[in-house]
Design an enzyme around this catalytic site. Structure first.
Site, PDB file in Angstrom:
ATOM      1  N   THR A 266       5.651  -4.037 -32.878  1.00 63.16           N
ATOM      2  CA  THR A 266       5.040  -3.302 -33.997  1.00 63.16           C
ATOM      3  C   THR A 266       6.121  -2.742 -34.909  1.00 63.16           C
ATOM      4  O   THR A 266       6.086  -2.918 -36.138  1.00 63.16           O
ATOM      5  CB  THR A 266       4.164  -2.141 -33.442  1.00 63.16           C
ATOM      6  OG1 THR A 266       3.145  -2.714 -32.642  1.00 63.16           O
ATOM      7  CG2 THR A 266       3.565  -1.303 -34.558  1.00 63.16           C
TER       8      THR A 266
ATOM      9  N   LYS B 271      -1.985  -3.274 -40.115  1.00 60.01           N
ATOM     10  CA  LYS B 271      -1.619  -4.223 -39.042  1.00 60.01           C
ATOM     11  C   LYS B 271      -2.881  -4.835 -38.457  1.00 60.01           C
ATOM     12  O   LYS B 271      -3.829  -4.139 -38.162  1.00 60.01           O
ATOM     13  CB  LYS B 271      -0.840  -3.505 -37.949  1.00 60.01           C
ATOM     14  CG  LYS B 271      -0.427  -4.373 -36.775  1.00 60.01           C
ATOM     15  CD  LYS B 271       0.435  -3.617 -35.767  1.00 60.01           C
ATOM     16  CE  LYS B 271      -0.416  -2.851 -34.787  1.00 60.01           C
ATOM     17  NZ  LYS B 271       0.370  -2.204 -33.709  1.00 60.01           N
TER      18      LYS B 271
ATOM     19  N   GLU C 238       0.853  -1.203   0.000  1.00 56.37           N
ATOM     20  CA  GLU C 238       0.000   0.000   0.000  1.00 56.37           C
ATOM     21  C   GLU C 238       0.882   1.244   0.000  1.00 56.37           C
ATOM     22  O   GLU C 238       1.969   1.259   0.572  1.00 56.37           O
ATOM     23  CB  GLU C 238      -0.898   0.015   1.257  1.00 56.37           C
ATOM     24  CG  GLU C 238      -2.146  -0.809   1.109  1.00 56.37           C
ATOM     25  CD  GLU C 238      -3.093  -0.620   2.291  1.00 56.37           C
ATOM     26  OE1 GLU C 238      -2.846   0.248   3.147  1.00 56.37           O
ATOM     27  OE2 GLU C 238      -4.081  -1.372   2.342  1.00 56.37           O
TER      28      GLU C 238
HETATM   29  C1  R5P Z   1      -0.736   0.500 -30.994  1.00 56.99           C
HETATM   30  O1  R5P Z   1      -1.829   0.753 -31.433  1.00 56.99           O
HETATM   31  C2  R5P Z   1       0.218   1.526 -30.493  1.00 56.99           C
HETATM   32  O2  R5P Z   1       0.070   2.749 -31.170  1.00 56.99           O
HETATM   33  C3  R5P Z   1       1.658   1.052 -30.583  1.00 56.99           C
HETATM   34  O3  R5P Z   1       1.992   0.841 -31.941  1.00 56.99           O
HETATM   35  C4  R5P Z   1       1.840  -0.245 -29.854  1.00 56.99           C
HETATM   36  O4  R5P Z   1       1.163  -0.225 -28.638  1.00 56.99           O
HETATM   37  C5  R5P Z   1       3.279  -0.535 -29.600  1.00 56.99           C
HETATM   38  O5  R5P Z   1       3.378  -1.716 -28.858  1.00 56.99           O
HETATM   39  P1  R5P Z   1       4.517  -2.769 -29.127  1.00 56.99           P
HETATM   40  O6  R5P Z   1       5.839  -2.039 -29.034  1.00 56.99           O
HETATM   41  O7  R5P Z   1       4.344  -3.771 -28.023  1.00 56.99           O
HETATM   42  O8  R5P Z   1       4.267  -3.358 -30.458  1.00 56.99           O
END
Ligand code: R5P
Length: 302
Positions: A226, A190, A38
Site C-alpha cells: 500500500t 485504492k 498445542e
Molecule cells: C488496509 O486497509 C490497511 O489499513 C493497510 O493499509 C494495509 O493492510 C497495509 O497492508 P500492506 O502493507 O500489505 O499493503
C-alpha cells in the site's frame, strides 16, 4: 501488590518497558508448546482478588498469539482475579471488520467474542483498523491513538507537510490527525482485488501535493505494498519527499527490503509489534508507545 501483569510471547520487550514505567515486574508464567504445536499455559502467581493485566499483541503468527492470550486469560479467571484486562497493543483480525463478499466469516466479531468468552473485563488497545469494531465487544474498550506518537516529529516540519490518506477506509484517522495539526489533506483512492490477498488493482491521488512533504498516515504495514505504491504515485505528482507513518509494523516476507529499496524516504512505526534486529533497516524509525499504554493502565490500578 494488588496488581499482576502478565505478558504473552508476542512482544516481551514492549511488556518489559510497560512494567518498568509502572515500577513493577512481569508476573511469572509458563507457556510451552507440545511437539504437535498445542500450547499449554500455567500462571505462577497468586491472582485471587487482584487486578490482572495480560499484555499481548495479536501480530503474526496471529493465531498462536491469540491462543496464548485466551489461555492466559482463562488461567487468570480460574485463579479468581478481581478484574482481568487485556492489553492489546496491536489488535489482529481488525481488518476483517465486515463481510466483504457473500459467504465470508466476520472474523473481527469472532475474535471479540473469543476474548470475552474467557472472562476479560476490559480491553486496552491502540489504533484499531476500524474503531467500529469496538461495538463487537460487550465489555468496555479503551482505544488509544497510535499515530499520536508521530505528532511531535510532524510538528517540526509542519510548514511543508500534506497529510495523505492511503485509502478511503483510513480517512477518519488521517483527517483527525491533519485537523489536530491544522494541516492540508490529500487522498489516495485504492482499489483492492478481493479475490486475491494483498493485491492492489489501482490507485489515484486526489488533492494538491506538489512540492510538499507527503506524510502518509496508516494503521498497519504488512507487505508494504500500500505505502510503496502510494509513494510512487505521490512522487509522480511532484512531492518533495514521502514519509510513511504507520502505528503497527507487522512486516511479512520481504517487507523490510521492499520498503528500504522503494520510493519512501522515511518509514515511521511504533513498537506495538516487535521488530527483530534482522528486519530493522536504515529508513526505519521506531517510536515507543510504552508510556501511552502504561498511563492508561495506571488509571486502572488502585
Ligand atoms: C488496509 O486497509 C490497511 O489499513 C493497510 O493499509 C494495509 O493492510 C497495509 O497492508 P500492506 O502493507 O500489505 O499493503
Amino acid at each position: 501488590m494488588d496488581t499482576v501483569i502478565f505478558s504473552g510471547n508476542s512482544n516481551l520487550v514492549l511488556a518489559q518497558n510497560i512494567v518498568k514505567e509502572l515500577g513493577q515486574e512481569l508476573g511469572k508464567l509458563e507457556i510451552i508448546r507440545f511437539a504437535d504445536s498445542e500450547c499449554r499455559v500455567r500462571i505462577e502467581e497468586e491472582v485471587e482478588g487482584k487486578t490482572v493485566f495480560v499484555i499481548q499483541s495479536l501480530s503474526a503468527p496471529v493465531d498462536e498469539h491469540l491462543i496464548e492470550l485466551l489461555f492466559i486469560g482463562d488461567a487468570v479467571k480460574r485463579g479468581e482475579a478481581k478484574k482481568i484486562i487485556a492489553v492489546l497493543p496491536y489488535h489482529g483480525y481488525a481488518r476483517q471488520d465486515r463481510v466483504h463478499r457473500q459467504g465470508e466469516c466476520l472474523s473481527a466479531h469472532v475474535v471479540a467474542k473469543l476474548i470475552e468468552s474467557v472472562g476479560f473485563d476490559k480491553i486496552i488497545t491502540m489504533e484499531l483498523h476500524n474503531e467500529a469494531i469496538e461495538a463487537f465487544f460487550e465489555i468496555p474498550v479503551v482505544h488509544i491513538s497510535g499515530v499520536s506518537a508521530f505528532r511531535q516529529e510532524v510538528e517540526k516540519i509542519k510548514d511543508e507537510v500534506v497529510i495523505i490518506t492511503p485509502d478511503a477506509g483510513a480517512l477518519k484517522r488521517s483527517q483527525a490527525f491533519a485537523e489536530s495539526l491544522d494541516l492540508p489533506l490529500a487522498l489516495i483512492e485504492k482499489k483492492r482485488d478481493l479475490n486475491q490477498a494483498h493485491k492492489i488493482l489501482s490507485m489515484k491521488v486526489v488533492g494538491d501535493v506538489k512540492d510538499k512533504i507527503a506524510v502518509i498516515i496508516d494503521d498497519v504495514i504488512v507487505t508494504g505494498g500500500t505505502l510503496v505504491n502510494a509513494a510512487f504515485m505521490l512522487k509522480e505528482k511532484g512531492v518533495k519527499s514521502v514519509i510513511a507513518a504507520a502505528t503497527h509494523a507487522d512486516f511479512v516476507g520481504g517487507a523490510d527490503k521492499i520498503l528500504q529499496e522503494g520510493p519512501i524516504d522515511k518509514i515511521w512505526v511504533t513498537d506495538t509489534i516487535f521488530t527483530p534486529a534482522e528486519k530493522i533497516f536504515p529508513k526505519l524509525q521506531i517510536f515507543p508507545v510504552s508510556s501511552l499504554l502504561a498511563s492508561q493502565m495506571k488509571k486502572m490500578i488502585k
